[in-house]
Motif scaffolding. Sequence first.
Motif, PDB file in Angstrom:
ATOM      1  N   GLN A  82      -0.296  -9.742  -6.900  1.00 40.38           N
ATOM      2  CA  GLN A  82      -1.554 -10.609  -8.212  1.00 40.38           C
ATOM      3  C   GLN A  82      -0.456 -11.942  -8.293  1.00 40.38           C
ATOM      4  OE1 GLN A  82      -1.980  -6.666 -11.142  1.00 40.38           O
ATOM      5  NE2 GLN A  82      -3.580  -7.787 -11.627  1.00 40.38           N
ATOM      6  N   HIS A  92      -1.695  -1.585  -6.016  1.00 47.46           N
ATOM      7  CA  HIS A  92      -1.068  -2.758  -5.705  1.00 47.46           C
ATOM      8  C   HIS A  92      -0.836  -2.986  -4.765  1.00 47.46           C
ATOM      9  CE1 HIS A  92      -4.292  -4.733  -8.414  1.00 47.46           C
ATOM     10  NE2 HIS A  92      -3.659  -4.628  -9.463  1.00 47.46           N
ATOM     11  N   CYS A 130      -9.024  -5.122 -14.125  1.00 46.57           N
ATOM     12  CA  CYS A 130      -7.525  -4.619 -13.654  1.00 46.57           C
ATOM     13  C   CYS A 130      -7.404  -6.381 -13.989  1.00 46.57           C
ATOM     14  CB  CYS A 130      -8.055  -4.953 -12.596  1.00 46.57           C
ATOM     15  SG  CYS A 130      -6.648  -5.888 -11.232  1.00 46.57           S
ATOM     16  N   HIS A 150      -2.265   2.645 -11.044  1.00 47.65           N
ATOM     17  CA  HIS A 150      -3.321   1.397 -10.887  1.00 47.65           C
ATOM     18  C   HIS A 150      -2.182   0.513 -10.086  1.00 47.65           C
ATOM     19  CE1 HIS A 150      -6.062  -1.597 -12.324  1.00 47.65           C
ATOM     20  NE2 HIS A 150      -4.752  -2.415 -11.835  1.00 47.65           N
ATOM     21  N   GLU A 151      -0.730  -0.119 -10.392  1.00 50.81           N
ATOM     22  CA  GLU A 151       0.357  -1.056 -10.551  1.00 50.81           C
ATOM     23  C   GLU A 151       0.950  -0.368  -8.469  1.00 50.81           C
ATOM     24  OE1 GLU A 151      -0.348  -3.571 -11.476  1.00 50.81           O
ATOM     25  OE2 GLU A 151      -0.932  -2.411 -13.730  1.00 50.81           O
TER      26      GLU A 151
HETATM   27 ZN   LIG Z   1      -4.783  -4.865 -11.281  1.00 49.32          ZN
END
Ligand SMILES: [Zn+2]
Length: 175
Positions: free
Chosen positions: A52, A139, A93, A135-136
Motif C-alpha cells: 500500500q 495484502h 481499506c 486483512h494486512e
Molecule cells: Zn487494506
Amino acid sequence: MPYQLQLLGSPVLRKKTEPLDLREDRGEIERFLPAMRDILHRREGIGLAGPQANASLRVFLLDADRLPVEGHGVFINPEVSSSGREVYEEEGCLSIPGIFERVKRRECSHVEAYDERGELFSVDLRGLAARAAQHEFDHLEGVLFIDHLSPIIKRMLRKKLREIRAEAEKLGQVG
Ligand SMILES: [Zn+2]
C-alpha cells in the motif's frame, strides 16, 4: 516512485511480496517504516501493508495506540494463523477509499513476526486486531478485502471501484 499510498489499480497491490532480509535491508527498513507510519497516521488507518506504500515487501503496521496488540506495531516477515469462529464485520481499506463491506474472518489470530529491531515475537489477537492482522496479511499475498465479497456485492460496487481505479490512473500509479 517513493513511498506513497497506492490505490486499487496499482499493480503493486496485486503482487506477492518478498521477505525482508533484516540485516541486508536495514537501510530500506529505516526509510520505509517512517513513510508507512506517516501514511497510516495521516489517513487515520488502523493498519497498513508494504504494498500500500508502494513497497513490495513483507511488512505491515498495526496502530498500537488504537488496537490491543500488546504494543507491537511493526510486523516484519509475519506468519498469521487464524482460528475460532467465523465472524462477519465491516471492513475498509486505505487503498479502496469510501468502500466498507462486511467480510468473513476468523475471530482469533496468532501472529509471529520480527519487530523493527529484528527481534522475533509472537502475539495472540482477537476481534478487530485479529481482523486487521488478517486483512494486512492478505495484502502481502496480493489479496484485497474486496476479493472476499460475493459476486452480487462486487457487482453493486462496480462503479465505485471503477472510480477508484480512474483516480489511481490519474495519480500515475497504474503504469
Ligand atoms: Zn487494506
